[in-house]
Design an enzyme around this catalytic site. Structure first.
Site, PDB file in Angstrom:
ATOM      1  N   GLU A 158       2.402   3.594  44.026  1.00  0.00           N
ATOM      2  CA  GLU A 158       3.937   3.301  43.235  1.00  0.00           C
ATOM      3  C   GLU A 158       5.083   4.378  43.349  1.00  0.00           C
ATOM      4  O   GLU A 158       4.612   5.698  42.049  1.00  0.00           O
ATOM      5  CB  GLU A 158       3.006   3.410  42.217  1.00  0.00           C
ATOM      6  CG  GLU A 158       1.556   2.508  41.398  1.00  0.00           C
ATOM      7  CD  GLU A 158       1.451   2.197  40.505  1.00  0.00           C
ATOM      8  OE1 GLU A 158       1.483   2.943  39.444  1.00  0.00           O
ATOM      9  OE2 GLU A 158       1.021   0.969  40.582  1.00  0.00           O
ATOM     10  N   GLU A 310      -3.291  -3.283  43.966  1.00  0.00           N
ATOM     11  CA  GLU A 310      -4.419  -3.231  42.781  1.00  0.00           C
ATOM     12  C   GLU A 310      -4.433  -3.718  41.285  1.00  0.00           C
ATOM     13  O   GLU A 310      -3.345  -4.948  41.272  1.00  0.00           O
ATOM     14  CB  GLU A 310      -3.802  -2.182  42.332  1.00  0.00           C
ATOM     15  CG  GLU A 310      -3.933  -0.783  43.153  1.00  0.00           C
ATOM     16  CD  GLU A 310      -3.172   0.636  42.047  1.00  0.00           C
ATOM     17  OE1 GLU A 310      -2.917   0.441  40.551  1.00  0.00           O
ATOM     18  OE2 GLU A 310      -2.881   1.379  42.358  1.00  0.00           O
TER      19      GLU A 310
HETATM   20  C1  GAL Z   1      -1.241   2.026  38.530  1.00  0.00           C
HETATM   21  C2  GAL Z   1      -1.792   2.865  39.621  1.00  0.00           C
HETATM   22  C3  GAL Z   1      -3.427   3.143  40.127  1.00  0.00           C
HETATM   23  C4  GAL Z   1      -3.807   3.639  37.924  1.00  0.00           C
HETATM   24  C5  GAL Z   1      -3.197   2.373  37.509  1.00  0.00           C
HETATM   25  C6  GAL Z   1      -4.504   2.046  35.671  1.00  0.00           C
HETATM   26  O1  GAL Z   1       0.167   2.375  37.626  1.00  0.00           O
HETATM   27  O2  GAL Z   1      -1.478   2.996  40.748  1.00  0.00           O
HETATM   28  O3  GAL Z   1      -3.573   4.562  40.121  1.00  0.00           O
HETATM   29  O4  GAL Z   1      -3.272   4.750  37.461  1.00  0.00           O
HETATM   30  O5  GAL Z   1      -1.334   1.801  37.287  1.00  0.00           O
HETATM   31  O6  GAL Z   1      -3.463   0.641  35.690  1.00  0.00           O
END
Ligand code: GAL
Length: 659
Positions: A158, A310
């Site tokens: 990110e 994710e």
């Molecule tokens: C994303 C990030 C992850 C974790 C996640 C939590 O932004 O890439 O490492 O922090 O959010 O929602």
């Protein structure tokens, strides 16, 4: 290797849907790793992302290398049939890097340092940071490039940071010299004759640091462009290293959903796999619509299947109140991503942490362990994805409609000192996308300079700034027989955020039948305007139009009798934000005129329908059962059963239907 020969997501999926998530085993003793793989097998996990935040374990002191633990994990994954998306750890440098090299730490607009102790504390412009990042990347790629578990590279995580420090200032000047050539050209582009800002030396040109009052908007705009480009440089440096070692393996970096700070059209061109992180709020009534928008955008950037890198199996921990996902919602939203083109459904993170900043963020295996509902639902989903994978993976979505979106227009239109701070570009985009979704019309996204051939209808919710090339592109689309519908505050400025003569580009005014744009009349929150047939919010305009072009007029108030909606042949202009139902009806009508058909007619409002390849996905976002009429017999891949003439979907129900 030329673009045509770059590997793709298909090289990693191999006819399946990837299922898994970020795996951060450094937090756990080795016994847990063995339990992890047992549960991964149980849940049908076939892919994990390792190493995202592992830098301090891999390089515990400058130049040292500790790969033994990662060797064990790579082998363990391979032995258990789990592929590895290996991340470069460069988004969270170890504390020693900042301590020994303070020049690697970024500064905010006030000049304050962003210290280690969190993550993403690196300056994109720091030569020292880049040197260390390249070295660890090189060694990771050399060590694991030939490992049989490795399926893909994940660069950093990110990318989202800015830097206003001195090294960034030097880099900014270099970037500006490349863009403008001369200081005179920069002064012209930035309009520095206003407020005595004319630069007599490159040395006086600064990042968009804190000022007493409003900043120069063109400077801020260029600083945003520069920031996105510098982060991209960091990505490219690492990508080129891993690609040199493993030209056969795809490379990605994960985007945040509709993130303001990154021109992801540009970035996507440099990725083999476009991936995104997506965390709609389970309580948000528009959560699924937000998901749909991000999924459509990501699919369009990928020009095919994409990766949901994710999502959360349950609650996140970064909202004020963090709601769990009610039973079935994780499955529904995961299958929604598949319906809209994802060939990978992954999570942050595999096992919920017990320590650290995200210990209250859910995992695929929550604190409740394997008996917990989160894991049980994950397991069911894993089995379903395995079942439908061979029929879904690699298939495409066809759309007759395209929505234009451009980060540069967003940046330019979001400056201070504008007509209304209540105009939130992302919210306008969502409103228009939602209207299309609710009309069951499938849309792609495109950059305004992309080839629009093949689309019947181009939808421009708002493009405040447009290049001449983008305007020509729109004109060519309409001239070539395509339809166009445009929202307010479009075509106002050029690429330097200079207002076009007449307040809107003359060619666009001519296209829509606008003779004079007298004034904008932005509305207060909660205020609305009445037009023939609907209410508008947020904005209205005092326009003079060609009489034949007036489709609807304002009723009452200062604008009584003046045009609200214009139409000249196939080009429409909407000078307010119609209320949701009205916008839906308007877009449905324009789409129908343009020959773009909904996926299905007569669907209940809470049922979403998407066609992917031969398959019809029906996604029920409501809690009460609904029955959908579907003449003929189809086969539901999820139940393995046929359905004839109708199908009933229960709470959060999904069907994946083959003709
Ligand atoms: C994303 C990030 C992850 C974790 C996640 C939590 O932004 O890439 O490492 O922090 O959010 O929602």
């Amino acid at each position: 290797m030329t673009a045509a020969h770059r590997p793709s997501l298909a090289d990693a999926t191999r006819g399946r849907i990837l299922f898994g998530g970020d795996y951060n085993p450094e937090q756990w003793p080795e016994e847990t790793w063995h339990e992890d793989v047992r549960l991964m097998r149980d849940a049908g996990v076939n892919s994990v992302t390792l190493g995202v935040f592992s830098w301090s374990r891999l390089e515990p002191e400058p130049g040292a290398r500790e790969f033994g633990w990662l060797d064990t994990l790579m082998d363990l994954m391979h032995a258990n049939g789990v592929g590895v998306v290996l991340a470069t750890p460069t988004s969270a440098p170890p504390p020693w890097l900042g301590r020994l090299h303070p020049d690697t730490l970024p500064r905010d607009e006030n000049g304050d340092v962003e210290w280690w102790g969190g993550r993403q504390h690196f300056s994109h412009s720091s030569a020292t940071y880049r040197r260390y990042a390249a070295a660890i990347t090189e060694d990771l790629a050399a060590r694991y490039g030939g490992h049989p578990a490795l399926t893909m590279w994940h660069i950093n995580n990110e990318y989202c940071t800015a830097d206003h420090g001195d090294e960034a200032a030097v880099a900014f000047r270099r970037w500006l010299r490349a863009r403008y050539g001369t200081l005179d050209a920069l002064n012209t582009a930035w309009g520095t004759d206003f407020w005595s800002q004319r630069h007599d030396s490159w040395e006086s040109v600064l990042p968009a640091r804190r000022t007493h009052y409003l900043k120069n908007p063109a400077q801020v705009l260029d600083f945003r462009r520069f920031t996105s480009d510098m982060l991209l440089e960091c990505y490219l440096a690492e990508r080129d290293i891993v690609a040199r070692h493993t030209p056969h393996l795809p490379v990605t970096t994960n985007f945040m959903p509709l993130f303001f700070g990154q021109d992801t059209w540009r970035w996507a061109e440099e990725e083999d796999v476009v991936s995104v992180d997506l965390y709609p709020d389970p309580r948000d009534p528009q959560g699924a619509r937000h998901g749909a928008l991000v999924q459509d955008l990501t699919r369009s950037q990928a020009r095919g299947p994409w990766m949901l890198m994710e999502q959360a199996a349950g609650p996140v921990n970064w909202r004020g109140v963090n709601h769990p996902k009610p039973p079935g919602l994780n499955r529904l939203w995961s299958l929604q991503a598949v319906a809209r083109g994802a060939d990978a459904v992954c999570y942050f993170q595999w096992r919920q942490s017990r320590q650290g900043a995200e210990k209250f963020h859910s995992g695929m295996v929550g604190h409740a362990g394997e008996r917990g509902r989160a894991f049980q639902e994950v397991k069911r989903l894993g089995a379903e994805l395995a079942a439908i994978g061979p029929e879904v993976s690699g298939s495409r979505i066809r759309a007759d409609i395209v929505i234009l979106h451009d980060w540069h227009a967003w940046w330019a239109g979001s400056q201070d000192g504008r007509p209304s701070t209540h105009v939130d570009h992302a919210a306008v985009l969502h409103a228009w996308h939602r209207a299309l979704c609710e009309a069951h019309l499938t849309a792609d996204f495109a950059h305004p300079e992309h080839d629009l051939g093949g689309y019947r209808l181009v939808v421009v919710p708002q493009l405040y700034a447009m290049t001449d090339a983008a305007i020509d592109n729109l004109l060519a689309h309409v001239r070539g027989g395509g339809a166009l519908v445009t929202g307010f505050l479009t075509g106002v400025a050029d690429q330097d955020d200079r207002v076009r003569p007449g307040g809107m580009d003359a060619r666009l005014r001519e296209l829509f039948g606008i003779r004079t744009l007298h004034e904008w009349w932005p509305l207060e929150p909660g205020e609305d305007v009445v037009t023939d047939g609907f209410r508008g919010t947020l904005w209205s305009e005092e326009l003079e139009a060609e009489p034949d072009a007036v489709e609807a007029v304002y009723r009452g108030g200062e604008l009584d009798g003046l045009p609200a909606v214009l139409r000249k042949d196939r080009a429409w202009y909407v000078s307010t934000l119609p209320e949701p139902e009205a916008l839906r009806a308007l877009l449905a009508r324009i789409a129908a005129d343009a020959g773009a058909r909904p996926v299905l007619e007569g669907l209940p409002p809470e049922v979403e329908a998407v066609r992917r390849g031969e398959l019809l996905f029906l996604l029920h976002h409501g809690r009460e059962p609904v029955t959908v009429a579907l003449p003929g017999t189809r086969h539901d891949l999820l139940t393995g059963k046929p359905c004839t003439d109708e199908i009933t979907l229960g709470r959060y129900g999904v069907a994946v239907l083959r003709p």
